[in-house]
Design an enzyme around this catalytic site. Structure first.
Site, PDB file in Angstrom:
ATOM      1  CD  GLU A 337      55.469  31.025   3.365  1.00 38.97           C
ATOM      2  OE1 GLU A 337      54.869  31.893   4.013  1.00 38.97           O
ATOM      3  OE2 GLU A 337      55.959  31.241   2.230  1.00 38.97           O
TER       4      GLU A 337
HETATM    5  C1  ACM Z   1      59.546  32.903   4.745  1.00 41.46           C
HETATM    6  O1  ACM Z   1      59.357  34.095   5.050  1.00 41.46           O
HETATM    7  N1  ACM Z   1      58.559  32.202   4.219  1.00 41.46           N
HETATM    8  C2  ACM Z   1      60.809  32.248   4.957  1.00 41.46           C
END
Ligand code: ACM
Length: 701
Positions: A337
């Site tokens: 992310e």
């Molecule tokens: C995640 O759930 N961002 C690894």
């Protein structure tokens, strides 16, 4: 605890164990004398995870105060400590004084432990964790190539202890067992909310009980940097709200885990999810700042600067320091992310990308990962990262942890990367244990070649911490994690959900005896909400509702790092026993194959349960309106009474042989309304109740 309740129908009644016996010919004679052919209708206590192979016999070994333990070969500190610890547990379970039983002896003993290999200072990925148990009325023999395998065998032995005719016994059997996957992990997020060391330690005990062997410790995130660095003290000094683990504590956790056969893989999530780093050391940042520890969860744009040598010099020193605390061969760099926005907003970083021919921010993250990989290698570590680290050109020795699903995991395996599956094991989905249990890292219809399948190292359960605190953490992990542990350990053919649930509740009680608060924690929240020692009506409601998923809660309640987690939703647990109990009872009442007696018993149990809902509902409105932490659940209290009434009427109509179509339509509408989101809790039994309502023939209105 009444251990008689642990007796269950054993689903894998008898499977032979030839190789073990062939290797010990003298033993073979003794065993043949003492062990009769396995009983097809045999019963064993609840085992979880199921062993790969077991063959039951008649009788069992009776535990008495004259119990003795002897080591046959290896007996190092780790093994002897594990034996003492487990004898104390066996004493608590059996009521027989056993604490002084462990002795160094080569002579006869009640329990002999034969570790045939040598112990290792640092547990490896490929540790041979297999073990075998042979139990006869005369003695118990535990054999394993490793201390870790012997520890697994002791856990099985503890689960096998059962009362028969008033005496604690270990049933006679031959059992040989080894894991299907080498990597069987649990990740706990301590970045979003800090979790004290004792929370970590009791979860390590729970992991050992069900043979999980990797604790993945998510130690940093935007909201907090939790690992003390002496080289970079501002990381926790400014980046943790003073809630962090000292180096001494982290070493203690590593030692505690090793003592239980568990590896510790630390995760420091980079280059995104790093606001806590940037608050402490702004020179690491891609943007000008100023930075603050955020209360808001989710994705933040800020990221480490991948273009500066100083970033890598920092990481080199930091990883070197952490490598002295975490001896495991694997080191997790997160990598998830990171949206690249801060990079594109910085002209210097954009110019760097142009100069180096880096096309986009994913490729820039790939560049960053390759630099970090060199640093990890220098410190003797293998890299693990979430899916996003897999960009073109990534060296093949990086392990990909897949949170995007089986397809993403398979893609990595085809490309030549080892992988760990996590997507179906996100506990914050608040899904039933069976859903997680049935998800397989290598499903039966997998298209992967045998070589690609070998790259799937196993799976990891993920417990993200945004909506958790020390009171609720355990109940969101356990007992569901035990069912997933079975998926990672037991043969792929083990897919019987009824068997799994019949074993999950007894195992849940055993998990409580190692210190987990998955039962008492939510009850404490409930008592606090009701300001009552025995909040009967509230407990009745709580027993048939479960929490909304992480995403549902995030959508309907503003939650951030400061939100108190003390509402009704925090006093209820995912997949409570009521769901399966009600489903089973309704199936018994509506099936034509149930015996008359069983159907009558199920009908009576349902009637009492429905009546208890109607009764609770009468006082729930007053009770729930007493506090703003519960008042949003007033409609749930009303619905509970209506649904109880619907159930009672459904039973009456079933007896009468038909129900008016109008009545049926009204009840289905009631169920549809009750399925709508209210107060962040949802009923567990609606599909089953609908079956009961629809079970009787429609008569005209
Ligand atoms: C995640 O759930 N961002 C690894």
């Amino acid at each position: 605890m009444n251990l008689l309740t642990d007796l269950i129908a054993w689903p894998l009644s008898s499977r032979p164990l030839p190789s073990l016996l062939l290797s010990v010919p003298t033993l073979l004679l003794t065993m043949l004398l003492s062990i009769l052919p396995a009983n097809a209708a045999g019963t064993l206590p609840a085992l979880m995870p199921l062993p790969s192979s077991v063959s039951e016999a008649e009788g069992g070994f009776t535990l008495t105060a004259s119990f003795t333990v002897a080591y046959r070969r290896l007996h190092d500190d780790r093994l002897t400590a594990a034996v003492s610890r487990n004898l104390a547990r066996l004493q608590y379970r059996s009521g027989i004084p056993l604490a002084g039983a462990a002795q160094m002896s080569s002579g006869p003993a009640s329990l002999t432990i034969d570790v045939t290999g040598s112990d290792t200072a640092v547990q490896g990925l490929n540790e041979d964790e297999s073990y075998s148990l042979i139990v006869s009325p005369q003695r118990i023999q535990l054999t394993s190539p490793s201390v870790v395998g012997a520890m697994h065998g002791m856990e099985t032995l503890l689960q096998l202890c059962v009362f028969r005719n008033g005496n604690p016994i270990i049933p006679a059997l031959q059992l040989s067992d080894s894991p299907r996957f080498h990597w069987r992990g649990l990740m706990i997020d301590t970045g979003r909310h800090f979790e004290p060391v004792e929370v970590i330690m009791r979860n390590l005990d729970g992991m050992a009980l069900v043979k999980l062997n990797v604790f993945h410790w998510h130690l940093s995130d935007d909201q907090g940097f939790r690992a003390e660095s002496k080289l970079f003290p501002k990381l926790t000094g400014l980046g943790s709200h003073s809630e962090f683990y000292t180096q001494q504590q982290m070493r203690e956790v590593v030692a505690y885990a090793r003592a239980r056969g568990i590896r510790v893989v630390p995760e420091f999530d980079i280059p995104g999810h790093t606001l806590s780093w940037q608050v402490a050391y702004a020179t690491l940042a891609s943007s000008p700042g100023p930075f603050q520890l955020p209360d808001r969860f989710g994705i933040h744009d800020e990221a480490l600067d991948p273009t500066r040598q100083s970033t890598y010099a920092f990481l080199d020193r930091f990883v070197g320091e952490m490598a002295t605390i975490f001896p495991d061969a694997y080191f997790h760099i997160g990598g998830d992310e990171s949206n690249g926005k801060a990079w594109l907003a910085n002209p210097r970083i954009v110019a760097f990308m142009k100069r180096k021919g880096i096309q986009d921010t994913a490729a820039l993250q790939g560049y960053f990962n390759r630099q970090v990989l060199e640093i990890l290698k220098k410190h003797g570590k293998h890299m693990v990262g979430w899916d996003e680290v897999l960009t073109p050109g990534l060296p093949k020795d990086v392990v990909i942890q897949s949170w995007r699903g089986e397809a993403s995991l398979a893609h990595g395996a085809i490309e030549g990367y080892q992988g760990i599956l996590s997507h179906p094991y996100y506990l914050d989905a608040e899904a039933p244990a069976e859903q997680h249990f049935l998800a397989d890292p290598i499903p039966a219809d997998s298209k992967l070649s045998p070589e690609e399948q070998r790259r799937i190292l196993g799976g990891e359960i993920c417990m993200w911490g945004e909506q958790l605190n020390p009171r609720t953490m355990d109940s969101r992990i356990w007992p569901r994690a035990a069912a997933i542990a079975e998926r990672f350990w037991s043969p792929a053919t083990d897919r019987d959900v009824t068997s799994m649930y019949s074993r999950l509740q007894p195992i849940s009680l055993q998990l409580e005896t190692v210190g987990l608060t998955h039962i008492s924690g939510p009850q404490e929240v409930l008592r606090n909400l009701a300001e009552s020692k025995e909040p009967v009506a509230l407990a009745t409601l709580a027993s048939v509702v479960e929490p909304a998923s992480f995403h549902e809660r995030s959508k309907s309640q503003h939650t951030d790092a400061r939100t108190p987690l003390d509402r009704l939703v925090d006093a209820v647990v995912p997949d409570p026993p009521s769901r399966i109990e009600i489903a089973t009872q309704i199936a018994e009442v509506t099936s034509t194959t149930t015996s008359v007696d069983d159907a009558a018993a199920a009908r009576q149990a349902l009637r009492e349960r429905f009546q208890s809902w109607v009764q609770a509902s009468r006082v729930l409105t007053t009770l729930l309106s007493a506090s703003p932490r519960m008042s949003d659940a007033i409609p749930r209290g009303e619905q509970l009474g209506q649904l109880g009434q619907a159930g009672l009427e459904a039973l009456q109509y079933l007896d009468a042989g038909g129900a008016p179509a109008v009545w049926k339509a009204q009840q289905v509408q009631l169920i549809t309304d009750a399925a709508k989101p209210v107060a962040l809790v949802r009923f567990t039994f609606l599909p089953s109740l609908q079956k009961l309502i629809e079970a009787s023939k429609s008569s005209s209105p």
